[in-house]
Design a protein around this motif. Structure first.
Motif, PDB file in Angstrom:
ATOM      1  N   GLU A  88       0.871  -1.165   0.000  1.00  0.00           N
ATOM      2  CA  GLU A  88       0.000   0.000   0.000  1.00  0.00           C
ATOM      3  C   GLU A  88       0.911   1.218   0.000  1.00  0.00           C
ATOM      4  OE1 GLU A  88      -2.506  -0.148   3.432  1.00  0.00           O
ATOM      5  OE2 GLU A  88      -0.870   0.141   4.835  1.00  0.00           O
ATOM      6  N   TYR A  89       0.352   2.365  -0.302  1.00  0.00           N
ATOM      7  CA  TYR A  89       1.137   3.580  -0.499  1.00  0.00           C
ATOM      8  C   TYR A  89       0.634   4.658   0.441  1.00  0.00           C
ATOM      9  CZ  TYR A  89       2.475   1.047  -4.645  1.00  0.00           C
ATOM     10  OH  TYR A  89       2.945   0.078  -5.495  1.00  0.00           O
ATOM     11  N   VAL A  90       1.559   5.246   1.205  1.00  0.00           N
ATOM     12  CA  VAL A  90       1.189   6.294   2.155  1.00  0.00           C
ATOM     13  C   VAL A  90       2.122   7.487   2.000  1.00  0.00           C
ATOM     14  CG1 VAL A  90       0.169   4.704   3.834  1.00  0.00           C
ATOM     15  CG2 VAL A  90       2.586   5.252   3.982  1.00  0.00           C
ATOM     16  N   LEU A  91       1.607   8.645   2.350  1.00  0.00           N
ATOM     17  CA  LEU A  91       2.401   9.865   2.278  1.00  0.00           C
ATOM     18  C   LEU A  91       3.566   9.808   3.260  1.00  0.00           C
ATOM     19  CD1 LEU A  91      -0.344  12.646   2.209  1.00  0.00           C
ATOM     20  CD2 LEU A  91       1.186  12.023   0.332  1.00  0.00           C
ATOM     21  N   THR A  92       4.709  10.260   2.825  1.00  0.00           N
ATOM     22  CA  THR A  92       5.864  10.442   3.699  1.00  0.00           C
ATOM     23  C   THR A  92       5.800  11.858   4.270  1.00  0.00           C
ATOM     24  OG1 THR A  92       7.203  11.328   1.910  1.00  0.00           O
ATOM     25  CG2 THR A  92       7.296   8.921   2.253  1.00  0.00           C
ATOM     26  N   GLU A  93       6.749  12.202   5.106  1.00  0.00           N
ATOM     27  CA  GLU A  93       6.838  13.579   5.600  1.00  0.00           C
ATOM     28  C   GLU A  93       7.019  14.539   4.433  1.00  0.00           C
ATOM     29  OE1 GLU A  93       9.786  16.278   8.374  1.00  0.00           O
ATOM     30  OE2 GLU A  93       9.580  14.162   8.854  1.00  0.00           O
TER      31      GLU A  93
END
Length: 155
Positions: A88-93
């Motif tokens: 899955e893909y999530v936002l980084t800082e």
């Protein structure tokens, strides 16, 4: 407003040096911007990105790979019971720090493009309308006619 040596536009070129140029080279596609929007809204799964953005699986794969390579998104493995492991893909800082760019585009579209505009940016804490602004390091609101650009020496 260009300042110092930059004020003489004929003595320099921004080609290859401009942060806008470099940013557009890596996230300057409609699908990349919409994937970032969806990631902010909580989309994490490949098929959901493809469906919500309205692009092919090949385009989704290419954009997600680019955004991961840039450090705006990160892959996290997950596994549904009885299924193979997937990402899955999530936002980084860095991805979260990029979001004001997306919100600025949203805000501009709200103000200058025709349409119903039923969506609004708001401060969840109090419900007031929210907007993207530029502020200096001292906290002052900087209007477009007060924004300058200068060349800094390399360390």
């Amino acid at each position: 407003m260009l300042q110092g040596r930059l004020a003489d536009r004929d003595s320099w070129s921004a080609v290859g040096e401009c942060a806008i140029e470099k940013t557009m080279a890596v996230v300057g596609t409609k699908s990349a911007m919409l994937i970032m929007r969806e990631a902010y809204y909580g989309t994490t799964r490949f098929d959901d990105f493809a469906r919500r953005v309205g692009i092919t699986k090949a385009a989704t794969s290419a954009r997600l790979t680019e955004l991961v390579d840039l450090g705006l998104l990160e892959r996290r493995p997950y596994r549904e019971p009885g299924q193979r492991s997937r990402d899955e893909y999530v936002l980084t800082e860095s991805g979260v720090e990029f979001m004001p760019v997306v919100w600025s585009m949203f805000q501009w579209g709200q103000r200058h493009l025709p349409g119903r505009h039923r969506l609004k940016l708001e401060h969840v804490g109090c419900g007031a309308a929210a907007e993207v602004q530029i502020r200096c390091a001292e906290g002052h609101l900087v209007t477009p006619d007060e924004l300058g650009m200068r060349l800094v020496k390399s360390p």
